[in-house]
Scaffold this active site. Structure first.
Site, PDB file in Angstrom:
ATOM      1  N   ASN A 151     -17.131 -14.537  18.789  1.00 49.19           N
ATOM      2  CA  ASN A 151     -15.792 -13.475  19.710  1.00 49.19           C
ATOM      3  C   ASN A 151     -16.483 -11.943  19.613  1.00 49.19           C
ATOM      4  O   ASN A 151     -17.066 -11.461  21.003  1.00 49.19           O
ATOM      5  CB  ASN A 151     -14.244 -13.855  19.079  1.00 49.19           C
ATOM      6  CG  ASN A 151     -14.133 -13.344  17.953  1.00 49.19           C
ATOM      7  OD1 ASN A 151     -14.939 -12.919  16.976  1.00 49.19           O
ATOM      8  ND2 ASN A 151     -13.038 -12.706  17.863  1.00 49.19           N
ATOM      9  N   THR A 229      -8.676 -19.872  10.370  1.00 48.28           N
ATOM     10  CA  THR A 229      -7.933 -20.191   9.745  1.00 48.28           C
ATOM     11  C   THR A 229      -8.332 -21.873   8.787  1.00 48.28           C
ATOM     12  O   THR A 229      -8.399 -21.768   7.000  1.00 48.28           O
ATOM     13  CB  THR A 229      -6.151 -20.047   9.944  1.00 48.28           C
ATOM     14  OG1 THR A 229      -5.920 -18.586   9.993  1.00 48.28           O
ATOM     15  CG2 THR A 229      -5.450 -21.022   8.188  1.00 48.28           C
ATOM     16  N   THR A 231     -11.007 -23.157   8.917  1.00 44.80           N
ATOM     17  CA  THR A 231     -12.298 -23.182   8.494  1.00 44.80           C
ATOM     18  C   THR A 231     -12.509 -22.297   7.289  1.00 44.80           C
ATOM     19  O   THR A 231     -12.578 -23.036   6.058  1.00 44.80           O
ATOM     20  CB  THR A 231     -13.187 -22.387   9.095  1.00 44.80           C
ATOM     21  OG1 THR A 231     -13.386 -23.075  10.771  1.00 44.80           O
ATOM     22  CG2 THR A 231     -15.169 -22.480   8.645  1.00 44.80           C
ATOM     23  N   GLU A 249     -11.195 -13.082   6.708  1.00 49.03           N
ATOM     24  CA  GLU A 249     -10.275 -12.507   7.764  1.00 49.03           C
ATOM     25  C   GLU A 249      -9.886 -13.910   9.258  1.00 49.03           C
ATOM     26  O   GLU A 249     -11.132 -14.556   9.215  1.00 49.03           O
ATOM     27  CB  GLU A 249     -11.292 -11.289   8.655  1.00 49.03           C
ATOM     28  CG  GLU A 249     -11.810 -10.256   7.681  1.00 49.03           C
ATOM     29  CD  GLU A 249     -10.573 -10.018   6.743  1.00 49.03           C
ATOM     30  OE1 GLU A 249      -9.101  -9.382   7.865  1.00 49.03           O
ATOM     31  OE2 GLU A 249     -10.496  -8.598   6.111  1.00 49.03           O
ATOM     32  N   CYS A 283      -9.568 -11.513  17.373  1.00 53.66           N
ATOM     33  CA  CYS A 283      -8.132 -12.317  16.838  1.00 53.66           C
ATOM     34  C   CYS A 283      -6.994 -11.154  16.611  1.00 53.66           C
ATOM     35  O   CYS A 283      -5.849 -11.585  15.981  1.00 53.66           O
ATOM     36  CB  CYS A 283      -8.720 -12.019  14.664  1.00 53.66           C
ATOM     37  SG  CYS A 283      -9.549 -10.634  15.061  1.00 53.66           S
ATOM     38  N   GLU A 465     -11.032  -5.271   4.454  1.00 50.70           N
ATOM     39  CA  GLU A 465     -12.534  -5.336   4.765  1.00 50.70           C
ATOM     40  C   GLU A 465     -12.179  -4.003   4.944  1.00 50.70           C
ATOM     41  O   GLU A 465     -11.345  -3.131   5.025  1.00 50.70           O
ATOM     42  CB  GLU A 465     -13.182  -5.993   6.069  1.00 50.70           C
ATOM     43  CG  GLU A 465     -13.387  -7.473   5.532  1.00 50.70           C
ATOM     44  CD  GLU A 465     -14.177  -7.835   6.436  1.00 50.70           C
ATOM     45  OE1 GLU A 465     -13.497  -7.916   7.680  1.00 50.70           O
ATOM     46  OE2 GLU A 465     -14.889  -8.405   6.681  1.00 50.70           O
TER      47      GLU A 465
HETATM   48  P1  NDP Z   1     -15.231 -21.067  13.437  1.00 49.44           P
HETATM   49  O1  NDP Z   1     -13.942 -21.248  12.070  1.00 49.44           O
HETATM   50  O2  NDP Z   1     -15.026 -22.538  14.295  1.00 49.44           O
HETATM   51  O3  NDP Z   1     -15.907 -20.292  13.089  1.00 49.44           O
HETATM   52  C1  NDP Z   1     -16.465 -18.845  12.255  1.00 49.44           C
HETATM   53  C2  NDP Z   1     -17.851 -19.253  11.480  1.00 49.44           C
HETATM   54  O4  NDP Z   1     -17.833 -20.120  10.239  1.00 49.44           O
HETATM   55  C3  NDP Z   1     -19.497 -19.757  12.702  1.00 49.44           C
HETATM   56  O5  NDP Z   1     -20.373 -18.855  11.897  1.00 49.44           O
HETATM   57  C4  NDP Z   1     -18.921 -20.926  12.051  1.00 49.44           C
HETATM   58  O6  NDP Z   1     -20.109 -21.618  12.902  1.00 49.44           O
HETATM   59  C5  NDP Z   1     -18.754 -20.602  10.809  1.00 49.44           C
HETATM   60  N1  NDP Z   1     -18.563 -22.117  10.209  1.00 49.44           N
HETATM   61  C6  NDP Z   1     -17.399 -23.293  10.775  1.00 49.44           C
HETATM   62  N2  NDP Z   1     -17.419 -24.290   9.720  1.00 49.44           N
HETATM   63  C7  NDP Z   1     -17.654 -24.222   8.874  1.00 49.44           C
HETATM   64  C8  NDP Z   1     -18.055 -24.129   7.695  1.00 49.44           C
HETATM   65  N3  NDP Z   1     -17.277 -25.672   7.217  1.00 49.44           N
HETATM   66  N4  NDP Z   1     -18.349 -23.653   6.015  1.00 49.44           N
HETATM   67  C9  NDP Z   1     -18.775 -22.268   6.733  1.00 49.44           C
HETATM   68  N5  NDP Z   1     -18.834 -21.778   7.700  1.00 49.44           N
HETATM   69  C10 NDP Z   1     -18.500 -22.151   8.312  1.00 49.44           C
HETATM   70  O7  NDP Z   1     -14.212 -20.134  14.200  1.00 49.44           O
HETATM   71  P2  NDP Z   1     -14.892 -19.552  15.869  1.00 49.44           P
HETATM   72  O8  NDP Z   1     -16.306 -19.115  15.483  1.00 49.44           O
HETATM   73  O9  NDP Z   1     -14.144 -20.370  16.506  1.00 49.44           O
HETATM   74  O10 NDP Z   1     -13.709 -17.820  16.409  1.00 49.44           O
HETATM   75  C11 NDP Z   1     -12.342 -18.060  16.062  1.00 49.44           C
HETATM   76  C12 NDP Z   1     -11.923 -18.154  15.384  1.00 49.44           C
HETATM   77  O11 NDP Z   1     -12.010 -16.497  14.748  1.00 49.44           O
HETATM   78  C13 NDP Z   1     -10.103 -17.536  15.838  1.00 49.44           C
HETATM   79  O12 NDP Z   1      -9.305 -18.179  15.162  1.00 49.44           O
HETATM   80  C14 NDP Z   1      -9.903 -16.234  15.051  1.00 49.44           C
HETATM   81  O13 NDP Z   1      -8.744 -15.800  15.205  1.00 49.44           O
HETATM   82  C15 NDP Z   1     -11.184 -16.279  14.187  1.00 49.44           C
HETATM   83  N6  NDP Z   1     -11.109 -15.035  14.239  1.00 49.44           N
HETATM   84  C16 NDP Z   1     -11.196 -14.269  13.222  1.00 49.44           C
HETATM   85  C17 NDP Z   1     -11.264 -12.059  12.624  1.00 49.44           C
HETATM   86  C18 NDP Z   1     -10.403 -11.438  12.095  1.00 49.44           C
HETATM   87  O14 NDP Z   1     -10.933 -10.818  12.296  1.00 49.44           O
HETATM   88  N7  NDP Z   1      -9.361 -11.911  11.211  1.00 49.44           N
HETATM   89  C19 NDP Z   1     -12.399 -12.329  13.594  1.00 49.44           C
HETATM   90  C20 NDP Z   1     -12.256 -12.762  14.617  1.00 49.44           C
HETATM   91  C21 NDP Z   1     -12.604 -14.460  14.671  1.00 49.44           C
HETATM   92  P3  NDP Z   1     -20.663 -22.606  14.373  1.00 49.44           P
HETATM   93  O15 NDP Z   1     -19.816 -21.413  15.533  1.00 49.44           O
HETATM   94  O16 NDP Z   1     -21.767 -22.109  14.027  1.00 49.44           O
HETATM   95  O17 NDP Z   1     -20.082 -23.456  14.045  1.00 49.44           O
END
Ligand code: NDP
Length: 482
Positions: A151, A229, A231, A249, A283, A465
């Site tokens: 994002n 969450t 993941t 996060e 987020c 963080e």
């Molecule tokens: P994901 O959890 O799908 O992915 C986040 C990252 O983790 C990506 O690089 C993804 O790779 C990777 N990933 C996916 N599966 C695994 C795994 N099993 N093991 C290790 N890494 C993995 O989230 P999104 O990309 O869909 O992002 C949106 C989510 O992130 C929302 O729920 C949002 O709230 C949260 N978010 C939270 C923030 C915060 O600061 N609290 C800030 C921004 C977003 P790939 O995309 O290549 O699958």
């Protein structure tokens, strides 16, 4: 643009070890723009080996030397602002103007901030009692695994790697497969800035492959992750029994709380920004707008009017407020969430579907757009108000008095960020005390001082963080007493 997006391992671009690739798609046009290295455990192992080799020398450098390289990298990001903003917009569908004014400048600011922070940081402490003297030594923890989402791609990527590098760790990082290009560019820029080979490694590819391999690698003892969450829970299951240090996060379902005494125009503008910036894919977005009953109808109408006025269109055009969602798959999730809101009895006040194709320039008619959507009439316990949608969908609901505002706002398994609008500062502080969120803004949203702890309670994550918290996270303390 890049035709191929390789890994950046040991100071050079490298294809995935098995030669696998996957397409990178511009979600605003639906067109393939590049091929991405689809890495797996072999690539992560190679990156870990390079990072492990680079660790002794990097961690032994003095903090000001590491800071200087981070500052040089920040300068190169600023120099390449236009190119990086374009890559970010093409990758994610966000308005180019937003990438230019927020994402890329903030990425540079993250690098500069941690450079400055580590210069001022005194990691070691001296403690005395009547009969003892102690030194608490904090040393870089080793190779850090940094996993970031799509994002705010370079913004969150640098938010993780900058404190890790500043604290003296070497890094194996993975951006989201949806938005790989700016992280790949940063790898190249790190060499230009003078970072030694192996200090920053970028492994590209799917989360389930490359991301999971980082989490499972025994040579990567520290994991910092931003994402969903579900993941986060999977990562804990793997990293927990390995006793890794983990910071998560995660998601949010954040309340925007508007009292009757608020500056009306500022609150309406703030709630629109909080709800819809980056198409609601932050987020921290305020996706549940709670308004004191006496002001509710007037506020709702003004809010909806402002939301209707947001210009959905080509991310490359100046004046576009809302670009594309990150992918067609994500748009399908948003569409399903809006269907569910209707099924739960919600009244859709605006939006509720994709834009009319004729309203979009021909170039982007195949894009993953969604009209900013406002829904009312839903109880706080329903799925629409409980599940994170992570798109341009906001609910509005009335409340009576502070107690009910607190009860409704806290009625969530998430606890990332709340924003409160009132002219009564004492009330703002009272609310902040009672709101179960890691971050509370008063008459503001996404107003950041990078020194304050950043993160959430409950299912929004583990750890914080920002500032010295982040530097401490990447170090291992040792107590020496005599
Ligand atoms: P994901 O959890 O799908 O992915 C986040 C990252 O983790 C990506 O690089 C993804 O790779 C990777 N990933 C996916 N599966 C695994 C795994 N099993 N093991 C290790 N890494 C993995 O989230 P999104 O990309 O869909 O992002 C949106 C989510 O992130 C929302 O729920 C949002 O709230 C949260 N978010 C939270 C923030 C915060 O600061 N609290 C800030 C921004 C977003 P790939 O995309 O290549 O699958």
């Amino acid at each position: 643009m890049m035709n191929r997006v390789p890994n950046w391992i040991d100071g050079r671009p490298q294809p995935a070890a098995r030669g696998c690739e996957m397409p990178v798609v511009d979600p605003a046009t639906g067109e393939q723009v590049a091929m991405l290295a689809a890495s797996g455990a072999e690539d992560v192992a190679e990156a870990q080996t390079a990072a492990g080799r680079a660790f002794p020398a990097w961690s032994a450098r003095r903090a000001p030397e590491r800071a200087e390289l981070l500052e040089r990298l920040a300068g190169l990001v600023e120099r390449d602002l236009d190119r990086l903003a374009r890559l970010e917009s093409v990758d994610s569908g966000k308005p180019l103007a937003l990438a230019r004014s927020v994402d890329i400048p903030r990425a540079a600011a993250n690098l500069r901030f941690f450079a400055e922070a580590v210069r001022a940081w005194k990691p070691d402490e001296e403690l005395r009692t009547a009969n003892s003297q102690s030194l608490v030594l904090r040393r870089p923890a080793g190779v850090a695994g940094c996993i970031s989402p799509w994002n705010l791609p370079l913004y969150l990527f640098t938010w993780k790697i900058a404190p890790a590098l500043a604290a003296g760790c070497t890094v194996v990082a993975k951006p989201s497969e949806e938005t790989p290009m700016t992280a790949a560019a940063l790898g190249e820029l790190s060499a230009e800035a003078g970072f030694p080979a192996g200090v920053l490694n970028v492994v590209q590819g799917r989360g389930a492959d490359a991301g999971a391999a980082i989490v499972a690698d025994p040579g990567i003892p520290v994991i910092t992750f931003t994402g969903g969450t579900a993941t986060g829970a999977r990562i804990m299951q793997v990293a927990g029994p390995m006793f890794k240090r983990v910071a998560l996060e995660l998601g949010g379902k954040n309340p925007t709380v508007v009292f009757g005494d608020a500056d009306f125009d500022a609150a309406v503008a703030g709630a629109v920004r909080a709800g819809f910036q980056n198409q609601g894919q932050i987020c921290l977005c305020g996706s549940r707008v709670l308004v004191e009953r006496g002001t509710y109808a007037r506020f709702r109408d003004a809010f909806v009017e402002r939301v209707r006025a947001l210009r959905v269109g080509d991310p490359m055009e100046a004046g576009t407020d809302q670009g594309s969602l990150v992918s067609q798959a994500h748009r399908a999730k948003v569409a399903a969430a809006v269907e569910r809101a209707r099924a739960e009895g919600g009244r859709v006040l605006c939006g509720g579907g994709p834009p009319e194709p004729a309203s979009l320039p021909a170039r982007v008619r195949g894009g993953a757009f969604w009209m900013p959507t406002v829904v009312e009439g839903l109880p706080m316990g329903c799925a629409t108000n409980q599940e994170e949608i992570f798109g341009p969908v906001v609910t509005v609901a009335p409340f009576d008095g502070e107690d009910e505002a607190v009860a409704l706002a806290n009625h969530s398994r998430y606890g990332l960020a709340a924003n409160v609008w009132t002219r009564d500062h004492a009330r703002g502080l009272r609310m902040a005390e009672r709101l179960d969120f890691g971050i509370v803004w008063i008459n503001a949203w996404l107003l950041r001082d990078l020194r304050v702890p950043f993160g959430g309670t409950k299912q929004s994550g583990v750890g914080r963080e920002g500032g010295d918290e982040a530097l401490r996270f990447f170090t291992e303390p040792k107590a020496v007493t005599w």
